[in-house]
Design an enzyme around this catalytic site. Structure first.
Site, PDB file in Angstrom:
ATOM      1  N   ALA A  24       0.848  -1.196   0.000  1.00  0.00           N
ATOM      2  CA  ALA A  24       0.000   0.000   0.000  1.00  0.00           C
ATOM      3  C   ALA A  24       0.877   1.238   0.000  1.00  0.00           C
ATOM      4  O   ALA A  24       1.828   1.325   0.783  1.00  0.00           O
ATOM      5  CB  ALA A  24      -0.931   0.017   1.220  1.00  0.00           C
ATOM      6  N   ALA A  25       0.587   2.177  -0.890  1.00  0.00           N
ATOM      7  CA  ALA A  25       1.342   3.424  -0.981  1.00  0.00           C
ATOM      8  C   ALA A  25       0.374   4.603  -0.879  1.00  0.00           C
ATOM      9  O   ALA A  25      -0.824   4.420  -0.643  1.00  0.00           O
ATOM     10  CB  ALA A  25       2.131   3.470  -2.285  1.00  0.00           C
ATOM     11  N   SER A  26       0.883   5.803  -1.084  1.00  0.00           N
ATOM     12  CA  SER A  26       0.053   6.995  -0.890  1.00  0.00           C
ATOM     13  C   SER A  26      -0.978   7.171  -1.997  1.00  0.00           C
ATOM     14  O   SER A  26      -2.007   7.812  -1.794  1.00  0.00           O
ATOM     15  CB  SER A  26       0.941   8.242  -0.821  1.00  0.00           C
ATOM     16  OG  SER A  26       1.671   8.402  -2.013  1.00  0.00           O
ATOM     17  N   LEU A  27      -0.715   6.616  -3.182  1.00  0.00           N
ATOM     18  CA  LEU A  27      -1.625   6.816  -4.319  1.00  0.00           C
ATOM     19  C   LEU A  27      -2.473   5.593  -4.634  1.00  0.00           C
ATOM     20  O   LEU A  27      -3.495   5.708  -5.316  1.00  0.00           O
ATOM     21  CB  LEU A  27      -0.824   7.214  -5.567  1.00  0.00           C
ATOM     22  CG  LEU A  27       0.065   8.443  -5.439  1.00  0.00           C
ATOM     23  CD1 LEU A  27       0.773   8.725  -6.757  1.00  0.00           C
ATOM     24  CD2 LEU A  27      -0.745   9.669  -5.015  1.00  0.00           C
TER      25      LEU A  27
ATOM     26  N   VAL B 117      -1.690  -2.600  -4.034  1.00  0.00           N
ATOM     27  CA  VAL B 117      -1.466  -3.673  -5.002  1.00  0.00           C
ATOM     28  C   VAL B 117      -1.977  -4.999  -4.447  1.00  0.00           C
ATOM     29  O   VAL B 117      -1.768  -5.324  -3.276  1.00  0.00           O
ATOM     30  CB  VAL B 117       0.041  -3.791  -5.333  1.00  0.00           C
ATOM     31  CG1 VAL B 117       0.295  -4.938  -6.300  1.00  0.00           C
ATOM     32  CG2 VAL B 117       0.563  -2.480  -5.908  1.00  0.00           C
TER      33      VAL B 117
ATOM     34  N   LYS C 231      -2.826  -3.075  -9.549  1.00  0.00           N
ATOM     35  CA  LYS C 231      -2.617  -1.810  -8.844  1.00  0.00           C
ATOM     36  C   LYS C 231      -3.916  -1.007  -8.901  1.00  0.00           C
ATOM     37  O   LYS C 231      -4.427  -0.733  -9.996  1.00  0.00           O
ATOM     38  CB  LYS C 231      -1.474  -1.063  -9.529  1.00  0.00           C
ATOM     39  CG  LYS C 231      -0.958   0.153  -8.799  1.00  0.00           C
ATOM     40  CD  LYS C 231       0.290   0.669  -9.527  1.00  0.00           C
ATOM     41  CE  LYS C 231       0.844   1.923  -8.887  1.00  0.00           C
ATOM     42  NZ  LYS C 231       2.053   2.394  -9.598  1.00  0.00           N
TER      43      LYS C 231
ATOM     44  N   ASP D 232      12.483   7.125  -9.680  1.00  0.00           N
ATOM     45  CA  ASP D 232      12.207   6.698  -8.309  1.00  0.00           C
ATOM     46  C   ASP D 232      12.697   5.263  -8.083  1.00  0.00           C
ATOM     47  O   ASP D 232      11.912   4.375  -7.754  1.00  0.00           O
ATOM     48  CB  ASP D 232      10.703   6.789  -8.034  1.00  0.00           C
ATOM     49  CG  ASP D 232      10.372   6.680  -6.550  1.00  0.00           C
ATOM     50  OD1 ASP D 232      11.250   6.962  -5.719  1.00  0.00           O
ATOM     51  OD2 ASP D 232       9.227   6.316  -6.224  1.00  0.00           O
TER      52      ASP D 232
END
Length: 471
Positions: A142-145, A148, A162, A297
């Site tokens: 889990a990320a900020s945007l 998955v 995603k 990145d």
């Protein structure tokens, strides 16, 4: 256009005028979010002011930088991305805060899987059971945007799915509206050397952010990246499943590998650490010096070691492009740096956008001599890119430097790549790995200008300067 869009949720690209018109008449929503942002920032400013009054600024700088990182994380995706962008801007942020902002994690708690599965069904127009033979009940990352899931198609392939966070475009749009509004008022009063208005910088940031949340754009980036490395036996890029992808859902081949953060598993798998480091550095140099299209990145979570020793890249939302002219001026700057021709180096910085043409040279040249002399006197095998950028950071903060967005991402990419390499192999030296590739590249480059600059360094008055070869 605006008449066809009833909500900013339908925005496909960043449009500041449309966003402005949309939120102009939604005052309760705007005021509520403005207060949620304003209070923590006011408290942070008061803490800074308190430190100044009591003479504790230097003593508390570490504490305040951590406070700022946590503040940005708590404010959500937009401000996490703002912090990450600032972490590449030594011209705007003092070094103490830069180091803390580089630790800003692109992570938030996951949102409920029920919402994620509903998003997949609405985007792909079919029930989950018809799309996938199976899918993990909880996200694997889990990320900020977005987050998955691991899934299997009915055709048997394992895939990573995603899924974008709910209401993400609305949240980003509102935050960008408020930041942009503040920039129009604060910009003229802030002593910033940006090369353009603060509002223009916000708009550039917004454009990049909307590109990053467009998963179709990310998929195209992935395929372009894969095409460049098509014949490279050491680099692997996952396949995109376009039939299961939209702007808010991206389905790509599942990478069954080991994250480069997991050094113990890499060694347990009998993978050659030094070889993985070499592959990563050479791949980064190819992106910058050959293709001009680079992964901006490359943190450890986006790099996987495969069982056969190859390096796999994922997450192509943040990519950028360097033109041939930019690469040539970079070589010019390196040549003048080696020659210690600081006046010509300032000209190169002007061409590259780091300085304005009216910069005061008399004060800047001695400062360049002092800082860069330390870099130039280091043994090449001991050269450390992050150390060099740290030394240069103080100079950029004190003098009228500005970091163009392209080169902010280049710096981020190189420092991150070096950090990954050092975590795997502490004895790593970037120049030792890069030197054979760079030498070959410069000697065989198709650009006559780059070859000419190389000869300018190595030959003077018809004599070959062997002592310059290593530098």
């Amino acid at each position: 256009m605006f008449s066809r869009i009833s909500s900013v949720a339908a925005l496909e690209v960043y449009d500041p005028q449309l966003i402005c018109r949309y939120y102009r008449w939604r005052l309760p929503q705007v005021i509520g979010r403005a207060l949620a942002i304003l209070w923590p920032f006011l408290w942070f400013v008061l803490c800074l002011r308190w430190d100044q009054l009591w003479g504790h600024t230097d003593r508390n700088v570490g504490r305040r930088s951590v406070q700022l990182r946590k503040l940005l994380t708590d404010l959500g995706p937009t401000f996490i991305k703002v912090g990450q962008a600032l972490s590449t801007r030594p011209d705007l942020v003092r070094k103490d805060y830069l180091e803390e902002l580089t630790q800003l994690q692109d992570q938030l708690p996951p949102f409920p899987s029920e919402q994620a599965f509903a998003r997949i069904e609405s985007e792909l127009g079919r029930p989950i059971a018809e799309i996938f033979a199976q899918i993990s009940p909880e996200p694997v990352a889990a990320a900020s945007l977005g987050q998955v899931y691991k899934a299997q198609l009915h055709s048997g392939e394992w895939v990573a799915v995603k899924v974008q966070r709910p209401h993400l475009r609305e949240q980003l749009s509102l935050d960008l509206y408020l930041i942009r509004w503040a920039s129009t008022w604060l910009g003229p009063w802030l002593p910033l050397n940006l090369g353009s208005t603060l509002t223009a910088v916000v708009d550039e940031f917004g454009r990049k952010l909307f590109e990053e949340i467009d998963y179709l754009h990310e998929g195209r980036n992935c395929e372009r990246f894969a095409e460049y490395f098509r014949d490279d036996p050491d680099v692997y890029v996952p396949r995109i499943f376009w039939a299961y992808s939209t702007r808010r859902v991206l389905t790509l081949e599942w990478i069954d590998g080991i994250k480069l953060t997991d050094v113990e598993r890499i060694r347990a798998a009998n993978l050659e650490v030094k070889q993985l480091v070499r592959i990563g550095v050479v791949a980064a140099l190819k992106q910058l010096l050959e293709y001009g299209f680079f992964h901006a990145d490359p943190h450890p979570g986006n790099l996987f070691a495969l069982a056969d020793g190859r390096l796999a890249y994922i997450d192509f939302g943040m990519m950028d492009q360097l033109t041939e002219e930019m690469k040539e001026y970079l070589v010019d700057a390196l040549v003048h740096l080696v020659d210690r021709d600081y006046n010509a180096l300032i000209d190169d910085f002007i061409h590259l956008g780091f300085l304005q043409s009216d910069v005061g040279r008399q004060e800047l040249i001695p400062a360049l001599e002092k800082v860069l002399a330390d870099v130039l006197t280091q043994e090449v095998v001991n050269f450390n890119f992050k150390t060099a950028t740290d030394q240069f950071s103080d100079l950029m903060y004190r003098y009228p430097f500005q970091v163009p967005s392209h080169f902010a991402l280049v710096i981020r990419s190189l420092v991150t790549q070096e950090g990954v390499a050092l975590s795997l192999y502490p004895q790593f030296r970037i120049v030792g790995v890069a030197y054979p590739y760079v030498a070959k590249r410069l000697l065989t480059d198709e650009s006559p200008r780059i070859r000419q600059r190389l000869l300018q360094v190595l030959i003077k008055d018809g004599k070959f300067r062997w002592n310059r070869l290593e530098n």
